[in-house]
Design a protein around this motif. Structure first.
Motif, short mmCIF file in Angstrom:
data_model
loop_
_atom_site.label_atom_id
_atom_site.label_comp_id
_atom_site.label_asym_id
_atom_site.label_seq_id
_atom_site.Cartn_x
_atom_site.Cartn_y
_atom_site.Cartn_z
N LYS A 1 0.86 -1.17 0.00
CA LYS A 1 0.00 0.00 0.00
C LYS A 1 0.90 1.23 0.00
CE LYS A 1 -4.00 -2.04 2.30
NZ LYS A 1 -4.92 -1.94 3.45
N VAL B 1 -1.27 -0.71 -4.29
CA VAL B 1 -2.50 0.06 -4.15
C VAL B 1 -2.12 1.46 -3.71
CG1 VAL B 1 -4.73 0.22 -3.01
CG2 VAL B 1 -3.77 -2.02 -3.56
N GLU C 1 -2.81 4.88 -2.20
CA GLU C 1 -3.75 5.49 -1.28
C GLU C 1 -3.35 6.93 -1.03
OE1 GLU C 1 -3.86 3.18 2.22
OE2 GLU C 1 -5.00 1.53 1.31
#
Length: 1501
Positions: free
Chosen positions: A719, A793, A795
């Motif tokens: 992340k 991912v 974020e």
């Protein structure tokens, strides 16, 4: 060590064959439940003869847990007619009845059947059954004997291991074959069988992964075979299963248990279930018990299989069979039925190198748990208070890059977060406590948020341990890789040999083809010449020409010389080529549908030409060539491959290894010894041809490729935060291998802006310097055919700039009444929720609070601040990606509060007063600069300023006069101002203050020449420190105290003081006094008496220990004190009584303090429970050896004959029909009796409810009817005797009215009354009638007759001329009915003339003069209120009334309301004033006279 019994009947139906002991032909009779729990009764006959009954237990055996070598006794009492026969059996083996092993007895007096073990042994531990049988039925109950084993038996352990080995050997049977009972013959599953079982239960999307993992390359063939297997499985399942759903995979719990759950609807609920592991049947129990590893729990249609105590041996393929049919997932009858999924239970080989430790954290502080694993593992789970934890705002879960160090951080700890937290890795787990200490703020305000982390261990040390574990793990992996490489090298060498042999075979095949072509040409030429010669021959020479052709054919077979022999050799070569072609045709397994019919025909044609050529051409090697020709003919077969060769034409190793390389490519665990026959069976669908040979060559090349490097650590999902760096890293087993990075399937070039790709030895890294939205996606790294994938991912959570955050953290300090502003910019994806908190309470807009939010910034403005507003300021930002918080402090300054008392006097002498006080509760947020003191001499009005004394809360005043008393005022000075004053109590200079009493001395130890004492300091020291102590002693019986220490030698401490001036055998007591600057205080309370003698020896066992009385809840004991043996056992000073339930091993002490008496009553026992009891004697030397009773004791009273205890018991009861009838009766009996109710000598019907409790029985008829009338008898019976009592219950109702009533006169003066009987007369034998009478003279009803049991009555004294009427009532025990009335009846009388003489009337004069019947009353009315005067007057004619006030007429005054109603005259004054006071008079006048009446009115102000 424990030796538990092996509990029987714990396998599923069909998985164990129960014993046949105690079997009866009529065992399939009527099953009944006994009143005693745990007893099952089987009745052999539907109806029992009168007076006969089935066996039953009134007392069943009780489970025992007993130590090895003790006596064990099972007791049972049975009843039944005829008397039952009692037998005993055990689950495993037979009972050996021997006086030293086991004895069965029967006591005629108590009717007890016993099974005794004089000295119980571990092998006696088992489940025992007690059978009571007679010709009408059988009763059975089970009992468990557990033996506590003492020591270790090597012989026994070897026997157990041998038995386990034999049990394991019994399971070696085939998996597919079914036994008569429905189970399948057991054999361990082959790897290939496991693959098909997994495929049958897997989803379609997982097929590709499973095939790759197990080396299946023929994907189309796999699908075809799988479809057929599923169809067969559906047909088998349809016989037994209707529906299965709600499946759960195998889940491993933190208590080392695995569960398998499914909902299954069976067509036949009695169908047998079987559990298999890798094809081997596993026994399991129907309930979870300690003894068995596998268990099945069924709740309705839900089945839960549990596997306990997981280990490496539990890994395998688990499956469930229903009546021998394996259950898998499939589409059944067009419906989606999710059937049981078979899984491979994988237990990770990982343990904890460093376990989590207990953490103590303060409220609002973070807490951290850390652990280190022995091998990389990313599946570790965290649990808090038995609930799984997930990564979020409250719990932060992380692990190191090497996946060895795992951390759990609990944010902002609260008292509710305290509890047990656990880390679970596979089947291993560790746990520890989190202790949260609550903040004790006297204001009750919430504690400020703390930035510290409790439990944070030394990261360097953990990293060092993790590095050691990583090195050890890499070393083990290197060893495994080395072994794998050696095996690979051996396989490569073998493949090289097979490859060389294959090349030689190819060369031989090519030569054979060339020879076959030459032979074919020669044969064709020979045939042509033969045809020409045949045409020229005459018809009559046909027979000779045929004979010549036969000879030519034999020569072609290799018998003749020259060309024929050569042709045979060529044909042999062709046969060898055919064999090689058959081998090559195995490549067709990859895709058999790719070959067309034309290919088959061409290939078949080649085979024919090769076969034809085998018979013609000549050669030099005749014999061998002929033999080869025969092989060629077999290979020809016009394309048919079903004929067998006599032998292989190439070595077995070549063919076998080629086949192995093809079939098991990618699976190193398969068997490599497949022979040529197996290859022929697996290659039935293969076809000859060049394309097949090419596919075989490609397959061999692929199998021969080195698998290359592999990943030590793959990529992990990441992340990434917007604007920050992100990195992906993997580790290969080789430092020299290069790789390629991909993003979303596209190769990443090395020159991409913002991305750097590096390699450091075996580590390959991809780093994104500044993450943006376009960098999110799926990344893949490939090296040497291996790949690993991970997701990045992106974020964009809310976050702060570091510089702004540091500025925000700086505390804001303001003065009272001023305002404060907090402002903090932020970044993150909108929308962002912004919240401000003060001391944990969320703030919202009001008069003194303003919140301003703009894009990328938030501002808090606080107005009119008070000192109480000080505290922690928190801003909290939250969006879809996460939450962030920032903290600051608000300090509001104000004047300090006054100092706090009480005052502590350090010294108060004739020249000095030294005292201390406590600082102010709130310093106003500032540092204390000074204390300001003033002094006042008590008795004077002036205060003397002592000035500033500094910031310390103490003062020493040396300017005092002896005996004077002083008072002080103290203020606090800070930069914000001066506080209010605190005024102290009076302090006297020069007064002596002696210390208080110390605690009573305690004896630490005592000897014949020395006694050691200890005591505590006095709570009141007299204002000065304690200098020492004076100690005194006194002999028992004497009144004189003697000093222990000389007066000039004080005892400095009371921690341990030895007193050596003692006489052996004498008894002493001691007291102590404290000494301070003023002198010695009062002596303490004396100590307990103590003997000057050496310590005592513990006492021995008590004697004559027995039970004197018992009830259902108590047990009375008595014993004799133990003997006093000098030098070994001393006299006992007290006793402790301990009890232990038979099923437990722990002793419970009944009395917390030792008792001196030799009797004791144990209370709180469970009725009919079995207990072991013992007594321990104690003295100053400690506890002696316990004395136990020889046998266990039952909590029940001594035998008592039943008797009824009610003082008055009614024997007759009347109940209205439809109401309930209830009768209670109390009794006492021991043991518990059998209670029976009878009605008229017959057992009561089912509608009668009987409730029995301890000492009481109740009979209840819920809705009574007339048929329930009868005599009810209760029979209370036990082994001592029986008692009965009877009560008559009469059920009735109010009777119905009689019929019409008739009157008849037979005798003058009498009347005969007759009536029709009531309808209830036949139902109620106690019904009777009552007759009442009424005449016209008295008009009242009078009873004439009662309790008439017929329908006629004669009434006398009937008077003529009176009218009579009669009523008839029906009566019973409930009351009377409505009456039936007769018609009115009259006897006429003779009438005589009636004459009335009227007297003369005189006139009456009613006139009279006025007269006051009720005069006026005195009145005193308050001013402003109303006044009402009234009186009553009579007179005829009506008099005229006039009212006067002070002799002035009021009749015409409108301020007064005057009325005269029927002689009642009234005067009303609405508002009384001073002018209304005076004398009031009323005058009444008529022609006959005059009357007046006066009164006074007084007006009050």
């Amino acid at each position: 060590m424990w030796k538990r019994s092996k509990v029987t009947d714990q396998t599923a139906a069909g998985q164990a064959v129960g014993g046949t002991e105690g079997f009866h032909p009529d065992d399939q009779g009527i099953k009944k439940k006994s009143k005693v729990p745990g007893v099952m009764i089987t009745q052999f006959k539907e109806e029992l003869p009168e007076g006969m009954s089935t066996p039953d237990f009134t007392r069943k055996p009780i489970a025992l847990t007993i130590q090895e070598g003790k006596i064990a006794i099972f007791k049972a009492i049975v009843v039944g007619t005829p008397t039952p026969t009692v037998t005993w059996s055990r689950a495993n083996g037979e009972i050996v009845f021997h006086p030293d092993v086991c004895v069965q007895k029967y006591d005629e007096s108590s009717h007890e059947h016993t099974l005794e073990f004089p000295k119980v042994a571990p092998e006696d531990a088992d489940t025992y059954k007690c059978f009571a049988s007679n010709e009408h039925g059988r009763a059975v109950c089970t009992v468990v004997l557990n033996v506590i084993e003492v020591g270790f038996s090597k012989k026994k352990e070897l026997q157990n291991q041998k038995a386990q080995g034999e049990d394991a050997a019994d399971f070696r049977k085939k998996l597919k074959k079914r036994n008569p009972d429905g189970t399948r013959e057991e054999k361990p599953m082959e790897p290939e069988e496991k693959v098909w079982e997994i495929l049958l239960s897997a989803e379609k999307k997982d097929y590709e992964t499973i095939c790759v993992d197990h080396g299946i390359t023929d994907f189309r063939g796999m699908l075809k075979k799988l479809t057929e297997m599923k169809k067969e499985r559906e047909e088998e399942i349809a016989e037994f299963v209707t529906q299965i759903s709600t499946l759960k995979h195998i889940e491993v719990n933190d208590d080392d248990c695995a569960t398998i759950e499914l909902d299954m609807d069976l067509k036949d609920p009695t169908s047998k279930l079987f559990l298999y592991k890798d094809g081997v049947m596993v026994p399991f129990t129907k309930e979870e018990r300690d003894g068995m590893k596998h268990s099945l729990k069924q709740v309705g249609k839900k089945y839960v299989f549990t596997i306990k105590g997981l280990g490496k041996d539990d890994a395998g393929l688990y499956s469930v069979d229903v009546e021998g049919v394996n259950v898998f997932s499939t589409n059944f009858k067009g419906e989606c039925l999710f059937l049981f999924i078979i899984l491979i239970l994988a237990v990770p080989e990982v343990e904890f190198a460093v376990k989590i430790q207990e953490v103590k954290a303060e409220e609002r502080e973070d807490a951290m748990f850390q652990c280190v694993l022995t091998a990389p593992y990313d599946g570790l789970s965290w649990f808090g208070k038995k609930a799984p934890l997930t990564h979020g705002e409250k719990f932060e879960i992380s692990m190191s890059e090497d996946k060895l160090i795992h951390k759990l951080i609990i944010r902002d700890c609260a008292p509710l977060d305290a509890g047990i937290y656990a880390a679970v890795a596979g089947v291993k787990s560790c746990n520890a406590w989190l202790v949260v200490e609550a903040c004790k703020d006297p204001k009750g305000k919430k504690a400020a948020r703390k930035g510290t982390i409790a439990g944070a261990a030394n990261d360097e040390e953990l990293a060092k341990i993790a590095k050691e574990q990583q090195e050890r793990y890499e070393k083990e992996m290197a060893e495994k890789m080395e072994k794998a490489k050696q095996a690979q090298a051996e396989r490569e060498a073998a493949d090289a040999v097979s490859k060389a042999e294959a090349e030689e075979a190819k060369k031989a095949e090519a030569a054979a083809k060339a020879a076959a072509k030459a032979a074919a040409k020669a044969e064709a030429k020979a045939k042509k010449e033969a045809k020409i010669a045949a045409a020229r021959a005459a018809k009559e020479e046909a027979a000779r020409r045929r004979a010549g052709l036969v000879d030519g054919a034999e020569g072609a077979g290799g018998v003749g010389a020259g060309g024929a022999g050569g042709a045979g050799g060529a044909a042999g070569a062709a046969g060898g080529a055919g064999g090689a072609g058959a081998d090559a045709a195995l490549g067709d397994l990859l895709d058999e549908d790719e070959f067309s019919d034309s290919d088959l025909e061409s290939e078949s044609g080649e085979g024919e030409s090769a076969g034809d050529g085998a018979g013609g051409a000549g050669g030099e090697e005749g014999g061998e060539g002929g033999e080869g020709g025969e092989g060629g003919e077999g290979a020809q077969g016009k394309g048919k491959r079903k004929k067998k060769r006599d032998g292989p034409l190439v070595p077995d190793t070549v063919i076998g290894k080629k086949i192995t390389a093809f079939i098991h490519m990618g699976d190193e665990d398969e068997d490599e010894d497949i022979d040529e026959e197996t290859a022929k069976q697996q290659g039935k669908s293969a076809r000859k041809g060049k394309r097949a040979q090419k596919r075989l060559a490609d397959a061999e090349a692929a199998a021969a490729v080195d698998p290359g490097v592999h990943f030590h650590a793959g990529l992990s999902d990441c992340k990434a935060i917007m604007g920050e760096a992100a990195e992906l890293e993997c580790k290969l087993s080789s430092d020299d291998c290069k790789g390629i990075w991909y993003k979303d399937g596209e190769e990443i070039k090395t020159d991409v802006e913002g991305i750097s790709i590096t390699q450091e030895g075996s580590f390959h890294k991809l780093k994104i310097h500044k993450v943006t939205e376009e960098f999110g996606g799926k990344y893949k790294f490939e090296a040497d055919g291996r790949k690993t994938e991970a997701m990045i991912v992106v974020e964009d959570p809310p976050r702060f700039v570091a510089e702004d955050l540091e500025a925000f953290k700086t505390p804001v300090t303001v003065k009272k009444g001023q305002k404060a502003t907090f402002k903090l910019p932020f970044v993150g994806r909108e929308p962002i929720k912004v919240q401000w908190y003060l001391e944990g309470e969320e703030l919202s807009d009001d008069s003194n609070i303003k919140l301003e939010h703009s894009e990328g910034c938030s501002r808090l403005l606080l107005n009119k601040l008070q000192r109480k507003d000080s505290g922690e300021i928190k801003i909290k930002l939250k969006n879809e990606f996460g939450t962030v918080e920032a903290f600051s402090q608000l300090i509001v300054r104000d004047k300090p509060t006054p100092p706090m008392g009480p005052l502590e006097i350090v010294e108060a002498t004739s020249s000095v007063v030294d005292f201390k006080w406590r600082p102010p509760k709130d310093s106003g947020g500032c540092k204390i600069d000074n204390y300001i003191l003033e002094r006042n001499q008590v008795g004077r009005n002036t205060w003397k300023k002592l000035g500033l004394i500094g910031p310390e809360a103490k003062y020493r005043d040396s300017d005092v006069d002896h005996g004077r008393r002083y008072c002080y005022r103290i203020r606090v000075e800070t930069e914000m101002g001066i506080s209010e004053q605190m005024e102290t109590e009076d302090i006297q200079a020069g007064t002596k203050a002696y210390p208080g009493q110390p605690s009573a001395p305690k004896v630490a130890s005592a000897f014949k020449d020395c006694i050691n004492l200890t005591w505590s300091d006095p709570s009141n020291t007299g204002g000065t420190s304690i200098l020492g102590y004076n100690l005194e002693k006194r002999k028992k019986g004497s009144n004189l105290w003697g000093a222990v220490n000389p007066p000039d030698q004080m005892i400095r401490s009371g921690k341990l003081c030895p007193v050596k001036d003692v006489v052996e055998g004498m008894e002493y007591e001691f007291r102590v006094a404290a000494i301070n600057n003023s002198g010695a205080g009062e002596f303490s309370v004396p100590s307990e008496f103590v003997f000057a003698r050496d310590p005592k020896k513990p006492p021995g066992k008590v004697l004559d220990f027995k039970v004197t009385d018992s009830t259902y809840t108590t047990l009375s004991l008595s014993w004799t004190e133990p003997k006093d043996i000098k030098g070994e056992e001393d006299e006992a000073k007290g006793y402790f009584v301990e009890v232990r339930p038979a099923e437990n091993t722990d002793w419970d002490r009944c009395n917390s303090n030792a008792i001196t008496m030799t009797t004791y009553t144990v209370k709180g026992l469970k009725s009919m429970a079995m207990y072991w009891v013992r007594v321990i004697a104690i003295n100053e030397g400690g506890e002696g050896r316990p004395q136990e009773l020889d046998n266990y004791i039952l909590a029940m009273p001594p035998p008592v004959r039943p008797r009824f205890t009610d003082a008055k018991i009614k024997s007759f009861m009347i109940v209205r029909a439809g109401n309930s009838a209830r009768f209670n009766i109390n009794f006492e009996a021991s043991p518990w009796p059998e209670v029976t109710w009878l009605k008229d000598g017959v057992p009561v019907s089912k509608k009668v409810t009987i409730s029995n409790a301890e000492g009481m029985s109740q009979l209840l008829i819920a809705s009574a009817e007339r048929s329930d009338t009868g005599i009810y008898t209760i029979v209370v019976k036990n082994i001592v005797g029986q008692e009965t009592f009877s009560i008559e219950i009469r059920v009735t109702d109010e009777p119905k009215s009689p019929g019409p009533v008739d009157l008849d006169v037979n005798v003058p003066g009498t009347v005969t009354i007759s009536w029709t009987a009531s309808p209830d007369e036949k139902k109620d034998d106690r019904l009777h009638y009552m007759v009442t009478k009424r005449d016209s003279h008295k008009r009242q009803w009078n009873t004439v007759a009662d309790r008439i049991f017929n329908n006629k009555f004669t009434a006398c004294n009937i008077m003529p001329g009176r009218e009579y009427q009669f009523r008839v009532y029906a009566k019973n025990d409930m009351g009377s009915s409505k009456p039936s009335e007769s018609a009115k009846w009259l006897i006429p009388a003779k009438k005589e003339k009636f004459i009335i003489n009227m007297p003369d009337s005189k006139p009456c004069d009613l006139r009279c003069a006025p007269k006051f019947i009720m005069p006026l009353k005195m009145h005193a009315a308050p001013q402003g209120y109303e006044c009402y005067m009234t009186c009553a007057i009579k007179g005829d004619p009506t008099p005229h009334v006039t009212w006067y006030r002070n002799n002035i007429s009021l009749n015409t005054n409108t301020n007064y309301l005057i009325s005269n109603t029927c002689g009642v005259c009234s005067l009303l004054i609405l508002t009384v004033g001073p002018k209304d006071s005076g004398e009031y008079k009323i005058v009444a006048e008529n022609p006959l006279g005059r009357a007046d009446c006066t009164t006074k009115l007084t007006v009050r102000e």
